[in-house]
Design a protein around this motif. Structure first.
Motif, PDB file in Angstrom:
ATOM      1  N   TYR A  46       0.821  -1.209   0.000  1.00  0.00           N
ATOM      2  CA  TYR A  46       0.000   0.000   0.000  1.00  0.00           C
ATOM      3  C   TYR A  46       0.854   1.258   0.000  1.00  0.00           C
ATOM      4  N   THR A  47       0.325   2.289  -0.635  1.00  0.00           N
ATOM      5  CA  THR A  47       0.943   3.599  -0.534  1.00  0.00           C
ATOM      6  C   THR A  47       0.615   4.191   0.831  1.00  0.00           C
ATOM      7  N   GLU A  48       1.321   5.223   1.208  1.00  0.00           N
ATOM      8  CA  GLU A  48       1.038   5.909   2.472  1.00  0.00           C
ATOM      9  C   GLU A  48      -0.394   6.425   2.485  1.00  0.00           C
ATOM     10  N   ASP A  49      -0.848   6.982   1.364  1.00  0.00           N
ATOM     11  CA  ASP A  49      -2.212   7.509   1.297  1.00  0.00           C
ATOM     12  C   ASP A  49      -3.245   6.411   1.522  1.00  0.00           C
ATOM     13  N   ARG A  50      -3.003   5.238   0.955  1.00  0.00           N
ATOM     14  CA  ARG A  50      -3.958   4.146   1.130  1.00  0.00           C
ATOM     15  C   ARG A  50      -3.936   3.634   2.562  1.00  0.00           C
ATOM     16  N   ILE A  51      -2.781   3.589   3.187  1.00  0.00           N
ATOM     17  CA  ILE A  51      -2.695   3.174   4.588  1.00  0.00           C
ATOM     18  C   ILE A  51      -3.514   4.130   5.455  1.00  0.00           C
ATOM     19  N   LEU A  52      -3.372   5.429   5.227  1.00  0.00           N
ATOM     20  CA  LEU A  52      -4.132   6.408   6.010  1.00  0.00           C
ATOM     21  C   LEU A  52      -5.624   6.306   5.729  1.00  0.00           C
ATOM     22  N   GLN A  53      -5.997   6.041   4.480  1.00  0.00           N
ATOM     23  CA  GLN A  53      -7.404   5.877   4.142  1.00  0.00           C
ATOM     24  C   GLN A  53      -7.993   4.679   4.881  1.00  0.00           C
ATOM     25  N   ARG A  54      -7.309   3.553   4.839  1.00  0.00           N
ATOM     26  CA  ARG A  54      -7.801   2.351   5.517  1.00  0.00           C
ATOM     27  C   ARG A  54      -7.839   2.558   7.031  1.00  0.00           C
ATOM     28  N   PHE A  55      -6.820   3.240   7.567  1.00  0.00           N
ATOM     29  CA  PHE A  55      -6.811   3.514   9.002  1.00  0.00           C
ATOM     30  C   PHE A  55      -7.974   4.427   9.389  1.00  0.00           C
ATOM     31  N   GLY A  56      -8.209   5.483   8.609  1.00  0.00           N
ATOM     32  CA  GLY A  56      -9.313   6.401   8.895  1.00  0.00           C
ATOM     33  C   GLY A  56     -10.663   5.712   8.859  1.00  0.00           C
ATOM     34  N   LEU A  57     -10.879   4.858   7.860  1.00  0.00           N
ATOM     35  CA  LEU A  57     -12.140   4.126   7.759  1.00  0.00           C
ATOM     36  C   LEU A  57     -12.294   3.119   8.898  1.00  0.00           C
ATOM     37  N   ALA A  58     -11.210   2.435   9.243  1.00  0.00           N
ATOM     38  CA  ALA A  58     -11.276   1.456  10.342  1.00  0.00           C
ATOM     39  C   ALA A  58     -11.543   2.149  11.676  1.00  0.00           C
ATOM     40  N   THR A  59     -10.904   3.290  11.910  1.00  0.00           N
ATOM     41  CA  THR A  59     -11.141   4.025  13.158  1.00  0.00           C
ATOM     42  C   THR A  59     -12.589   4.493  13.231  1.00  0.00           C
ATOM     43  N   PHE A  60     -13.106   5.002  12.121  1.00  0.00           N
ATOM     44  CA  PHE A  60     -14.510   5.412  12.044  1.00  0.00           C
ATOM     45  C   PHE A  60     -15.420   4.230  12.377  1.00  0.00           C
TER      46      PHE A  60
END
Length: 192
Positions: A52-66
């Motif tokens: 994953y790119t850094e952007d995708r890691i942050l996207q997945r983390f943001g969605l999982a936290t939500f």
């Protein structure tokens, strides 16, 4: 952003931690049952993380936290799947509670037909980004975590008719510079 596999010497935990802001790392370390800690553990256990790119890691983390902060009473199909791209995680395709004129005006104004949360991004592109999150009438409970606003490509958010969604809209909301529509009618969200 760089792809994690270019950093082979870092453990997954260290790499993900290096991408997160201090307030998130503090939440992870303060309580292993916090939404941030649960999202962190889920993400670092993803065997595809190195791709994953850094952007995708942050996207997945943001969605999982939500997800962990607000998981409602309804089924969230495919959320937190390791094998399905997050753009295929379930989201309501329409403003189901709205009358036809309101639906037409909202979808016309934001240029979204409800087909995918990632809009018209090429479905074969692993780096697709979330543009729309529509989870109205989904029994969402709790407060929006600041990590939700890692989804900086969002054009529309519909969290309407979730009466147990509460709290103040975080200042990190300002990171959503592409946002055209934010609907939170019949919720207990407050703020400007």
């Amino acid at each position: 952003g760089d792809v994690y596999k270019r950093q082979p010497t870092l453990a997954p935990e260290d790499y993900v931690e290096s991408l997160l802001p201090n307030y998130t790392n503090k939440a992870i370390n303060a309580d292993d049952k916090s939404p941030q800690a649960k999202a962190f553990q889920w993400l670092v256990n993803d065997t595809s993380l190195r791709n994953y790119t850094e952007d995708r890691i942050l996207q997945r983390f943001g969605l999982a936290t939500f997800y962990y902060a607000t998981m409602g009473d309804y089924e969230w199909d495919n959320w937190l799947s390791y094998t399905i791209h997050e753009c295929e995680w379930w989201s309501r395709g329409t403003f189901a509670w709205a009358d036809d004129e309101v639906l037409y005006n909202i979808t016309y104004d934001i240029g979204y037909n409800g087909s995918s949360p990632c809009e018209d991004d090429d479905s074969s592109n692993e780096n697709r980004t979330y543009k729309h999150i529509w989870l109205q009438k989904n029994g969402i409970k709790g407060t929006l975590p600041p990590e939700f606003f890692f989804l900086t490509s969002l054009k529309s958010i519909n969290l309407a008719v979730n009466p147990e969604l509460k709290g103040t809209i975080p200042t990190s909301f300002g990171r959503l510079t592409n946002l055209l529509s934010f609907t939170f009618l019949s919720s207990k969200l407050e703020g400007t």
